[in-house]
Design an enzyme around this catalytic site. Sequence first.
Site: not given
Length: 251
Positions: A111, A119, A94, A144, A228, A91, A24, A12
């Site tokens: 993820h 559906c 986006d 759906c 970062i 992870q 987190r 993240a």
Amino acid sequence: MTKPLVAVLSGAGISTDSGIPDYRGPQGLWRRDPEAEKLVTYEYYMGDPEIRRRSWQMRRKNRTLSAEPNAAHRAVAELERSGVPVRVITQNVDGLHQLAGLSARKVIELHGTARAVVCTKCGTRGSMADALARVEAGEEDPPCPECGGILKSATVMFGERLDSRVLGEALAVAKACTVFLAVGSSLRVQPAAGLVGVAADHGARLVIVNAEPTPYDELADEVVREPIGTALPRLLRELAAAERRPRSEEG
């Protein structure tokens, strides 16, 4: 699969500069609002229409789909364009690595993705943007369109297992790479965090770029605490430069 030289495990923290909050960290969503976890927990989501309605509203309001790649995402894509073999294991859900220009086939989304829906009954996939347009038009819990089943984000919710094929691909990358960068991840969520140990065990040079200490810092060849957005572009430029040097200079 072509043997990768550089593997990037992104968490993240790589996307916070794009306006997407982490989950987190000290100010993370789950720490600020533990109830929010229910909105992305499979058991609650499937069993409670009210949770689903709240989940759709959360998706409608969050900034993931409108976020733009930042300097860190662009630096990874630039490394690939420079000719260095790259694989990203993320992870995040986006899609910002792909938006930055990295080939989708070189991004392993552990993820899933928030840019699609699936559906839970028939498995049909569709666009999250289209589903959210239905919510905007007044459907509080859009079913759906194919079978009427419950739609969910094409992400791995709490209580769901990771796709074994996707995890297997990530393991293969961790074993094959020569450099493994863990960027913006707390490295506390398994099995993703365990990929760090796998890479180190197979001889990769391990670099961890994260604001907070992680359980794997002692294994790392280098730990970087700088932001970062500045640290990762610098590290990747150095990697690209090293790759361009003739082998005789590396003596």
